[in-house]
Scaffold this motif. Structure first.
Motif, PDB file in Angstrom:
ATOM      1  N   MET A  95       0.835  -1.202   0.000  1.00  9.74           N
ATOM      2  CA  MET A  95       0.000   0.000   0.000  1.00  9.74           C
ATOM      3  C   MET A  95       0.867   1.248   0.000  1.00  9.74           C
ATOM      4  O   MET A  95       1.885   1.298   0.696  1.00  9.74           O
ATOM      5  CB  MET A  95      -0.904   0.030   1.236  1.00  9.74           C
ATOM      6  N   LYS A  96       0.457   2.231  -0.779  1.00  9.72           N
ATOM      7  CA  LYS A  96       1.174   3.502  -0.809  1.00  9.72           C
ATOM      8  C   LYS A  96       0.483   4.488   0.129  1.00  9.72           C
ATOM      9  O   LYS A  96      -0.711   4.753  -0.003  1.00  9.72           O
ATOM     10  CB  LYS A  96       1.220   4.061  -2.234  1.00  9.72           C
ATOM     11  N   ARG A  97       1.253   4.996   1.073  1.00  7.61           N
ATOM     12  CA  ARG A  97       0.752   6.026   1.978  1.00  7.61           C
ATOM     13  C   ARG A  97       1.614   7.270   1.801  1.00  7.61           C
ATOM     14  O   ARG A  97       2.832   7.168   1.629  1.00  7.61           O
ATOM     15  CB  ARG A  97       0.778   5.550   3.429  1.00  7.61           C
ATOM     16  N   LEU A  98       0.977   8.427   1.843  1.00  5.97           N
ATOM     17  CA  LEU A  98       1.670   9.665   1.490  1.00  5.97           C
ATOM     18  C   LEU A  98       1.429  10.759   2.525  1.00  5.97           C
ATOM     19  O   LEU A  98       0.284  11.056   2.871  1.00  5.97           O
ATOM     20  CB  LEU A  98       1.197  10.145   0.115  1.00  5.97           C
ATOM     21  N   ILE A  99       2.541  11.342   2.982  1.00  7.66           N
ATOM     22  CA  ILE A  99       2.508  12.532   3.828  1.00  7.66           C
ATOM     23  C   ILE A  99       2.904  13.721   2.964  1.00  7.66           C
ATOM     24  O   ILE A  99       4.054  13.818   2.530  1.00  7.66           O
ATOM     25  CB  ILE A  99       3.487  12.417   5.011  1.00  7.66           C
ATOM     26  N   VAL A 100       1.947  14.600   2.668  1.00  8.69           N
ATOM     27  CA  VAL A 100       2.282  15.865   2.013  1.00  8.69           C
ATOM     28  C   VAL A 100       2.430  16.886   3.125  1.00  8.69           C
ATOM     29  O   VAL A 100       1.448  17.275   3.762  1.00  8.69           O
ATOM     30  CB  VAL A 100       1.211  16.291   0.997  1.00  8.69           C
ATOM     31  N   ASN A 101       3.675  17.290   3.396  1.00  7.74           N
ATOM     32  CA  ASN A 101       3.978  18.157   4.535  1.00  7.74           C
ATOM     33  C   ASN A 101       4.343  19.562   4.060  1.00  7.74           C
ATOM     34  O   ASN A 101       5.258  19.751   3.265  1.00  7.74           O
ATOM     35  CB  ASN A 101       5.145  17.587   5.339  1.00  7.74           C
ATOM     36  N   ALA A 102       3.608  20.546   4.573  1.00  6.81           N
ATOM     37  CA  ALA A 102       3.866  21.950   4.249  1.00  6.81           C
ATOM     38  C   ALA A 102       4.771  22.561   5.307  1.00  6.81           C
ATOM     39  O   ALA A 102       4.414  22.613   6.490  1.00  6.81           O
ATOM     40  CB  ALA A 102       2.552  22.720   4.174  1.00  6.81           C
ATOM     41  N   ASP A 103       5.922  23.023   4.896  1.00 12.26           N
ATOM     42  CA  ASP A 103       6.871  23.629   5.833  1.00 12.26           C
ATOM     43  C   ASP A 103       6.487  25.075   6.150  1.00 12.26           C
ATOM     44  O   ASP A 103       5.737  25.722   5.419  1.00 12.26           O
ATOM     45  CB  ASP A 103       8.279  23.604   5.243  1.00 12.26           C
ATOM     46  N   ASP A 104       7.057  25.573   7.262  1.00  9.32           N
ATOM     47  CA  ASP A 104       7.051  27.008   7.621  1.00  9.32           C
ATOM     48  C   ASP A 104       5.731  27.530   8.166  1.00  9.32           C
ATOM     49  O   ASP A 104       5.441  28.720   8.073  1.00  9.32           O
ATOM     50  CB  ASP A 104       7.506  27.863   6.425  1.00  9.32           C
ATOM     51  N   PHE A 105       4.930  26.672   8.780  1.00  9.95           N
ATOM     52  CA  PHE A 105       3.700  27.102   9.460  1.00  9.95           C
ATOM     53  C   PHE A 105       4.094  28.010  10.620  1.00  9.95           C
ATOM     54  O   PHE A 105       4.849  27.612  11.496  1.00  9.95           O
ATOM     55  CB  PHE A 105       2.969  25.867   9.973  1.00  9.95           C
ATOM     56  N   GLY A 106       3.606  29.246  10.606  1.00  6.61           N
ATOM     57  CA  GLY A 106       3.985  30.214  11.628  1.00  6.61           C
ATOM     58  C   GLY A 106       4.967  31.258  11.139  1.00  6.61           C
ATOM     59  O   GLY A 106       5.222  32.244  11.831  1.00  6.61           O
ATOM     60  N   LEU A 107       5.507  31.059   9.946  1.00  2.00           N
ATOM     61  CA  LEU A 107       6.462  32.017   9.393  1.00  2.00           C
ATOM     62  C   LEU A 107       5.804  33.365   9.120  1.00  2.00           C
ATOM     63  O   LEU A 107       6.319  34.427   9.478  1.00  2.00           O
ATOM     64  CB  LEU A 107       7.069  31.463   8.102  1.00  2.00           C
ATOM     65  N   HIS A 108       4.629  33.329   8.457  1.00  2.00           N
ATOM     66  CA  HIS A 108       3.927  34.552   8.049  1.00  2.00           C
ATOM     67  C   HIS A 108       2.458  34.188   7.855  1.00  2.00           C
ATOM     68  O   HIS A 108       2.123  33.049   7.494  1.00  2.00           O
ATOM     69  CB  HIS A 108       4.525  35.072   6.738  1.00  2.00           C
ATOM     70  N   THR A 109       1.573  35.145   8.062  1.00  5.29           N
ATOM     71  CA  THR A 109       0.145  34.866   7.915  1.00  5.29           C
ATOM     72  C   THR A 109      -0.204  34.381   6.515  1.00  5.29           C
ATOM     73  O   THR A 109      -1.112  33.548   6.344  1.00  5.29           O
ATOM     74  CB  THR A 109      -0.692  36.111   8.284  1.00  5.29           C
ATOM     75  N   LYS A 110       0.502  34.859   5.489  1.00  7.19           N
ATOM     76  CA  LYS A 110       0.219  34.429   4.123  1.00  7.19           C
ATOM     77  C   LYS A 110       0.629  32.972   3.900  1.00  7.19           C
ATOM     78  O   LYS A 110       0.042  32.275   3.063  1.00  7.19           O
ATOM     79  CB  LYS A 110       0.931  35.333   3.112  1.00  7.19           C
ATOM     80  N   VAL A 111       1.630  32.518   4.635  1.00  5.51           N
ATOM     81  CA  VAL A 111       2.012  31.106   4.585  1.00  5.51           C
ATOM     82  C   VAL A 111       0.986  30.279   5.358  1.00  5.51           C
ATOM     83  O   VAL A 111       0.528  29.223   4.893  1.00  5.51           O
ATOM     84  CB  VAL A 111       3.428  30.905   5.158  1.00  5.51           C
ATOM     85  N   ASN A 112       0.628  30.756   6.547  1.00  9.74           N
ATOM     86  CA  ASN A 112      -0.363  30.035   7.360  1.00  9.74           C
ATOM     87  C   ASN A 112      -1.634  29.737   6.575  1.00  9.74           C
ATOM     88  O   ASN A 112      -2.143  28.611   6.571  1.00  9.74           O
ATOM     89  CB  ASN A 112      -0.728  30.859   8.597  1.00  9.74           C
TER      90      ASN A 112
END
Length: 284
Positions: free
Chosen positions: A1-18
């Motif tokens: 089975m293929k399981r995938l973590i799509v992880n977004a970095d830099d949460f908390g860096l800037h409101t536009k990133v959040n």
């Protein structure tokens, strides 16, 4: 089975990133993110994490480019004359190799960042780091000690296969840097497994990091092996605002479009790729 973590970095860096990360979670394939406790928008990110409990949130240990959580006079070997953490990984590594970085100060700052995240109500799913410094020799030992202290038994292993490009036309210097990072990560893997810290079997996103257009995201999905893979992304909602602050040449809006892509979401569904966060990563 293929399981995938799509992880977004830099949460908390800037409101536009959040808000890019939350949009990618609610309307796309993001299921995990990495929290910068020292970021200017950390309070907002912590609030958004509480409002979206299905989103896994890890500690994005930050040893460059931001201000430390601890007072600068407590981490003098980690900061410049202005009391800021060093500008980038290159400066940090030069100081580290020359023995100018005090490991006790490194431990204290990373510990303070994790503790601050926890004090803000963030339930940490894993540990990773800004510019992947956590897999450097000796730094990985500190991170393992902190993982045990805080009961966080999952970690990013940024070991993208040296031969994989996904069609991204990276310059040779970036290929060399990627292979150097992969070598460090593979050296760290045995220590992580000995400490019973779980890691995904595969990692993607180093070579095309910051440039993850759909045309590079889709080949990664097609290349996913069996088991658990992580894809690192950097979404945001306003290139103009972010580019005026962070001169990294990132394509924030384009990365957000990739994780929301109809083609990507259709491929994931039709090929029975299970989207997970580090919370679902087996402790084995």
């Amino acid at each position: 089975m293929k399981r995938l973590i799509v992880n977004a970095d830099d949460f908390g860096l800037h409101t536009k990133v959040n808000h890019g990360i939350i949009e990618g979670y609610q309307n796309g394939c993001i299921r995990s993110t990495s929290f910068i406790a020292a970021g200017e928008a950390a309070e907002e990110a912590a609030s958004l994490a509480r409002e979206n409990p299905g989103l896994g949130v890890g500690a994005h240990l930050t040893l460059v480019a931001e201000r430390p959580v601890l007072p600068p006079d407590q981490v003098r070997s980690l900061v410049d004359a202005d009391g800021r953490l060093f500008a980038d990984h290159g400066v940090f590594i030069k100081h580290f190799i020359s023995g100018q970085i005090r490991l006790d100060e490194l431990y204290a700052e990373c510990d303070a960042q994790i503790t601050k995240a926890e004090s803000m109500g963030v339930q940490l799913s894993h540990i990773d780091s800004h510019q992947h410094l956590h897999v450097l020799p000796k730094v990985i030992d500190i991170c393992i000690a902190l993982a045990k202290k805080h009961g966080i038994y999952k970690m990013r292993l940024p070991a993208e296969d040296c031969m994989f490009t996904g069609g991204y036309p990276a310059p040779i210097a970036r290929h060399i840097a990627k292979c150097g990072l992969t070598t460090c990560a593979r050296m760290a893997k045995s220590k992580l497994l000995q400490a019973h810290i779980a890691v995904p079997q595969a990692f993607f996103g180093m070579l095309a990091g910051g440039h993850m257009y759909e045309k590079y995201f889709l080949p990664i999905l097609h290349a996913l092996p069996e088991g658990v893979s992580e894809i690192m992304v950097h979404p945001g909602v306003d290139n103009l605002v972010l580019d005026n602050i962070y001169h990294w040449n990132y394509h924030w809006e384009e990365e957000l479009a990739s994780v929301k892509s109809t083609k990507a979401m259709t491929y994931i569904k039709e090929n029975h790729v299970r989207l997970i966060s580090f919370k679902e990563l087996a402790d084995e």
